[in-house]
Design a protein around this motif. Structure first.
Motif, PDB file in Angstrom:
ATOM      1  N   VAL A 126       0.832  -1.196   0.000  1.00 19.24           N
ATOM      2  CA  VAL A 126       0.000   0.000   0.000  1.00 19.24           C
ATOM      3  C   VAL A 126       0.874   1.256   0.000  1.00 19.24           C
ATOM      4  CG1 VAL A 126      -1.640   1.356   1.357  1.00 19.24           C
ATOM      5  CG2 VAL A 126      -1.983  -1.102   1.085  1.00 19.24           C
ATOM      6  N   ILE A 127       1.905   1.257   0.841  1.00 24.05           N
ATOM      7  CA  ILE A 127       2.792   2.423   0.927  1.00 24.05           C
ATOM      8  C   ILE A 127       3.475   2.678  -0.409  1.00 24.05           C
ATOM      9  CG2 ILE A 127       4.926   3.298   1.980  1.00 24.05           C
ATOM     10  CD1 ILE A 127       4.121   1.651   4.497  1.00 24.05           C
ATOM     11  N   VAL A 128       4.060   1.637  -0.979  1.00 24.69           N
ATOM     12  CA  VAL A 128       4.857   1.790  -2.196  1.00 24.69           C
ATOM     13  C   VAL A 128       4.004   2.219  -3.382  1.00 24.69           C
ATOM     14  CG1 VAL A 128       6.156   0.481  -3.916  1.00 24.69           C
ATOM     15  CG2 VAL A 128       6.719   0.240  -1.497  1.00 24.69           C
ATOM     16  N   HIS A 129       2.816   1.647  -3.501  1.00 28.26           N
ATOM     17  CA  HIS A 129       2.032   1.844  -4.718  1.00 28.26           C
ATOM     18  C   HIS A 129       0.903   2.863  -4.598  1.00 28.26           C
ATOM     19  CE1 HIS A 129       4.128  -1.373  -6.681  1.00 28.26           C
ATOM     20  NE2 HIS A 129       3.781  -2.239  -5.766  1.00 28.26           N
ATOM     21  N   THR A 130       0.644   3.383  -3.413  1.00 26.20           N
ATOM     22  CA  THR A 130      -0.550   4.191  -3.245  1.00 26.20           C
ATOM     23  C   THR A 130      -0.295   5.604  -2.751  1.00 26.20           C
ATOM     24  OG1 THR A 130      -1.760   2.164  -2.735  1.00 26.20           O
ATOM     25  CG2 THR A 130      -2.858   4.222  -2.228  1.00 26.20           C
ATOM     26  N   ILE A 131       0.659   5.786  -1.855  1.00 28.20           N
ATOM     27  CA  ILE A 131       0.918   7.143  -1.371  1.00 28.20           C
ATOM     28  C   ILE A 131       1.396   7.998  -2.532  1.00 28.20           C
ATOM     29  CG2 ILE A 131       2.438   8.540   0.087  1.00 28.20           C
ATOM     30  CD1 ILE A 131       2.273   6.410   2.196  1.00 28.20           C
ATOM     31  N   PRO A 132       0.761   9.138  -2.775  1.00 32.68           N
ATOM     32  CA  PRO A 132       1.112   9.962  -3.936  1.00 32.68           C
ATOM     33  C   PRO A 132       2.572  10.416  -3.881  1.00 32.68           C
ATOM     34  CG  PRO A 132      -0.934  10.716  -2.926  1.00 32.68           C
ATOM     35  CD  PRO A 132      -0.337   9.712  -1.986  1.00 32.68           C
ATOM     36  N   LYS A 133       3.187  10.498  -5.052  1.00 32.22           N
ATOM     37  CA  LYS A 133       4.577  10.925  -5.118  1.00 32.22           C
ATOM     38  C   LYS A 133       4.775  12.336  -4.571  1.00 32.22           C
ATOM     39  CE  LYS A 133       6.706   7.376  -6.875  1.00 32.22           C
ATOM     40  NZ  LYS A 133       7.796   6.697  -6.152  1.00 32.22           N
ATOM     41  N   VAL A 139       5.739   8.470   3.417  1.00 33.14           N
ATOM     42  CA  VAL A 139       6.356   7.147   3.503  1.00 33.14           C
ATOM     43  C   VAL A 139       7.145   7.025   4.799  1.00 33.14           C
ATOM     44  CG1 VAL A 139       8.059   5.611   2.460  1.00 33.14           C
ATOM     45  CG2 VAL A 139       6.428   6.828   1.006  1.00 33.14           C
ATOM     46  N   GLY A 140       7.870   8.082   5.153  1.00 28.93           N
ATOM     47  CA  GLY A 140       8.644   8.076   6.389  1.00 28.93           C
ATOM     48  C   GLY A 140       7.772   7.918   7.620  1.00 28.93           C
ATOM     49  N   TRP A 141       6.616   8.593   7.606  1.00 33.34           N
ATOM     50  CA  TRP A 141       5.705   8.447   8.736  1.00 33.34           C
ATOM     51  C   TRP A 141       5.190   7.012   8.835  1.00 33.34           C
ATOM     52  CZ3 TRP A 141       5.148  11.804  12.530  1.00 33.34           C
ATOM     53  CH2 TRP A 141       5.471  13.145  12.316  1.00 33.34           C
ATOM     54  N   SER A 142       4.926   6.386   7.688  1.00 36.93           N
ATOM     55  CA  SER A 142       4.430   5.005   7.708  1.00 36.93           C
ATOM     56  C   SER A 142       5.453   4.047   8.299  1.00 36.93           C
ATOM     57  CB  SER A 142       4.063   4.564   6.282  1.00 36.93           C
ATOM     58  OG  SER A 142       2.992   5.308   5.770  1.00 36.93           O
ATOM     59  N   TYR A 143       6.671   4.053   7.757  1.00 34.92           N
ATOM     60  CA  TYR A 143       7.688   3.121   8.249  1.00 34.92           C
ATOM     61  C   TYR A 143       8.162   3.479   9.652  1.00 34.92           C
ATOM     62  CZ  TYR A 143       7.993   0.765   3.757  1.00 34.92           C
ATOM     63  OH  TYR A 143       7.700   0.024   2.635  1.00 34.92           O
ATOM     64  N   GLY A 144       7.970   4.741  10.049  1.00 34.03           N
ATOM     65  CA  GLY A 144       8.277   5.118  11.422  1.00 34.03           C
ATOM     66  C   GLY A 144       7.416   4.387  12.427  1.00 34.03           C
ATOM     67  N   GLY A 145       6.310   3.806  11.949  1.00 27.02           N
ATOM     68  CA  GLY A 145       5.463   3.020  12.840  1.00 27.02           C
ATOM     69  C   GLY A 145       6.198   1.857  13.479  1.00 27.02           C
ATOM     70  N   LEU A 314      12.784  -1.261  -0.496  1.00 24.16           N
ATOM     71  CA  LEU A 314      11.478  -1.557  -1.072  1.00 24.16           C
ATOM     72  C   LEU A 314      11.090  -0.509  -2.108  1.00 24.16           C
ATOM     73  CD1 LEU A 314       9.436  -2.732   2.048  1.00 24.16           C
ATOM     74  CD2 LEU A 314      10.677  -4.115   0.390  1.00 24.16           C
ATOM     75  N   ASP A 315      11.422   0.741  -1.843  1.00 28.90           N
ATOM     76  CA  ASP A 315      11.134   1.803  -2.808  1.00 28.90           C
ATOM     77  C   ASP A 315      11.954   1.608  -4.085  1.00 28.90           C
ATOM     78  OD1 ASP A 315       9.549   3.972  -3.393  1.00 28.90           O
ATOM     79  OD2 ASP A 315      11.014   5.444  -2.721  1.00 28.90           O
ATOM     80  N   ALA A 316      13.209   1.190  -3.924  1.00 28.14           N
ATOM     81  CA  ALA A 316      14.051   0.937  -5.101  1.00 28.14           C
ATOM     82  C   ALA A 316      13.505  -0.224  -5.919  1.00 28.14           C
ATOM     83  CB  ALA A 316      15.483   0.644  -4.668  1.00 28.14           C
ATOM     84  N   GLY A 317      13.041  -1.275  -5.253  1.00 32.96           N
ATOM     85  CA  GLY A 317      12.459  -2.411  -5.962  1.00 32.96           C
ATOM     86  C   GLY A 317      11.225  -2.018  -6.746  1.00 32.96           C
ATOM     87  N   ALA A 318      10.382  -1.165  -6.136  1.00 31.56           N
ATOM     88  CA  ALA A 318       9.197  -0.694  -6.846  1.00 31.56           C
ATOM     89  C   ALA A 318       9.577   0.193  -8.026  1.00 31.56           C
ATOM     90  CB  ALA A 318       8.291   0.073  -5.881  1.00 31.56           C
ATOM     91  N   VAL A 397      -5.556   3.881 -10.312  1.00 27.58           N
ATOM     92  CA  VAL A 397      -4.990   3.485  -9.026  1.00 27.58           C
ATOM     93  C   VAL A 397      -4.734   1.993  -9.014  1.00 27.58           C
ATOM     94  CG1 VAL A 397      -5.461   3.294  -6.566  1.00 27.58           C
ATOM     95  CG2 VAL A 397      -6.089   5.387  -7.767  1.00 27.58           C
ATOM     96  N   GLY A 398      -5.685   1.222  -9.529  1.00 28.61           N
ATOM     97  CA  GLY A 398      -5.479  -0.229  -9.593  1.00 28.61           C
ATOM     98  C   GLY A 398      -4.303  -0.590 -10.449  1.00 28.61           C
ATOM     99  N   ALA A 399      -4.124   0.143 -11.549  1.00 30.17           N
ATOM    100  CA  ALA A 399      -2.977  -0.126 -12.412  1.00 30.17           C
ATOM    101  C   ALA A 399      -1.695   0.164 -11.684  1.00 30.17           C
ATOM    102  CB  ALA A 399      -3.063   0.733 -13.679  1.00 30.17           C
ATOM    103  N   GLY A 400      -1.697   1.204 -10.826  1.00 25.35           N
ATOM    104  CA  GLY A 400      -0.488   1.525 -10.066  1.00 25.35           C
ATOM    105  C   GLY A 400      -0.153   0.440  -9.077  1.00 25.35           C
ATOM    106  N   VAL A 401      -1.190  -0.154  -8.465  1.00 23.90           N
ATOM    107  CA  VAL A 401      -0.926  -1.225  -7.501  1.00 23.90           C
ATOM    108  C   VAL A 401      -0.365  -2.449  -8.176  1.00 23.90           C
ATOM    109  CG1 VAL A 401      -2.028  -2.788  -5.874  1.00 23.90           C
ATOM    110  CG2 VAL A 401      -2.696  -0.380  -5.902  1.00 23.90           C
TER     111      VAL A 401
END
Length: 403
Positions: A126-133, A139-145, A314-318, A397-401
């Motif tokens: 969800v983070i990689v494919h959905t949070i707007p560029k 993204v930092g707030w998410s992984y900070g969890g 993970l961001d590099a892989g995406a 959005v689905g195509a992005g995922v």
């Protein structure tokens, strides 16, 4: 409220829900065992061998979960998979104090690892494919969890140790996971219904040219990181006076929270391979400092890098547009985690210095691999949506995922 403002607001909702999922899955579900283990050794007679077996069972469960997510990639977008995993994780934690059978503990830690892997892959996807560029800082707030989960659960266990025992600690961790899981419950539904804008980029040719060394580096990071994560607290406790050993795990979590924000911000300025190399070298230095009895400095560097490395990898892989990149990277990471403790087990009789030094060398080798990725690494394409907002349809959005 304008459409752009709604997207920014929804981005925060997605980021915080994903952060809660990661806090539950990794910060509590996987890592609460680190501060609870000393209580179980002191008050339940758990031996070092049983402790190692419990940790290994959790790593194996995580590896199996990563394999399942790679084999069934549609589960990375499944609300049902996420919710079942939340329930399984909560029950596996709360069931730990209900028995004193080692075999039951091993099975429960394996189930916890399986559930944690599924939750991690769903949240990371969800983070990689959905949070707007244009909202990449989220993204930092998410992984900070993850860091928040480590710090909060570590503090809870530390407080419980003052008046309770390991049973209350496990039950409290289950309650904490349930609270976090409730907040993350709608993560996939929110991701599917919001209007977020994926990056429209040209296909990258021969992505395996960079993805293979990225996989190798992430495997080595899994080996080195888990050795440090397993023995860092014990190493600090053996060389420091007072309660520094117990506090060190909280320090790791607190350092991880802002670090994810920092690495996400830097990823807009520098290429992923460059940042990965820097982060891995800093982590190797931190593990080396812990081996040299400078444990608190090592805890800060370790906490400040381990989730940043995950974020960047993970961001590099995406970015390389590799199908199921999150699941593949999670799998090799899990394999590395399973192999790490086995690799250094023969050295533990002489203390923790040797294993930590080996971990530092392994992480440094991972940095060599990411340095090689820098050779002609494809630049991040900046779509027009980063400077001018452009609403998109649910289909895009689905195509992005699925990209």
């Amino acid at each position: 409220m304008s459409l752009k403002a709604k997207v920014v607001s929804s981005g925060w909702v997605i980021a915080l829900r994903a952060g809660a999922a990661l806090a539950a899955a990794v910060g509590v579900g996987r890592f609460v065992f680190t501060p609870i283990l000393p209580l179980m050794q002191e008050r339940a007679g758990v031996t070092a061998e049983l402790g190692a077996a419990l940790a290994t069972s959790n790593y194996l469960g995580y590896m199996i979960g990563a394999i399942v997510m790679m084999a069934v990639p549609r589960w990375a977008r499944s609300a049902l998979a996420l919710r079942i995993s939340i329930c399984v994780l909560v029950l596996s934690l709360m069931a730990m104090p209900a028995t004193e059978l080692p075999e039951a503990w091993i099975a429960l830690r394996g189930l916890a690892g399986l559930a944690s892997a599924i939750m991690f892959v769903v949240a990371a996807s969800v983070i990689v494919h959905t949070i707007p560029k244009q909202s990449h800082h989220l993204v930092g707030w998410s992984y900070g969890g993850v860091g928040a989960g480590i710090a909060i659960s570590g503090a809870v266990v530390l407080m419980i140790a003052q008046f309770g025992d390991w049973r209350e600690a496990w039950f409290a961790s289950g309650v904490l996971t349930a609270i976090l899981g409730a907040f993350a419950w709608q993560l996939v539904q929110a991701e599917q219904s919001e209007h977020t804008s994926p990056a429209h980029t040209e296909p990258i040719h021969r992505p395996h040219r960079w993805f293979v060394p990225l996989v190798a580096a992430y495997f080595l990071e899994g080996v080195g990181y888990i050795i440090a994560g397993t023995f860092l607290v014990a190493a600090i406790a053996s060389s420091a006076s007072g309660g520094l050993g117990k506090l060190s795990w909280i320090v790791v979590g607190l350092a991880a929270i802002p670090s994810c924000l920092g690495w996400a911000w830097l990823s807009k300025k520098l290429a992923h391979p460059t940042l990965l190399t820097i982060a891995l070298l800093l982590q190797a230095a931190g593990i080396g400092l812990a081996a040299l009895d400078l444990g608190m400095a090592g805890a800060v560097l370790f906490g400040g890098t381990f989730m940043g490395i995950t974020t960047l990898a993970l961001d590099a892989g995406a970015h390389l547009q590799v199908p199921t990149a999150v699941a593949i990277l999670s799998l090799v990471y899990a394999v590395g985690q399973t192999a790490g403790p086995i690799l250094v087990a023969p050295l533990l009789s002489d203390g923790f210095h040797g294993p930590l030094l080996i971990a530092a060398v392994i992480v440094a080798l991972a940095a060599v691999s990411t340095a090689l990725i820098r050779i002609r690494f494809p630049a991040v394409h900046r779509p027009a949506s980063e400077s001018t907002f452009e609403p998109v349809t649910a289909e895009t959005v689905g195509a992005g995922v699925n990209r």
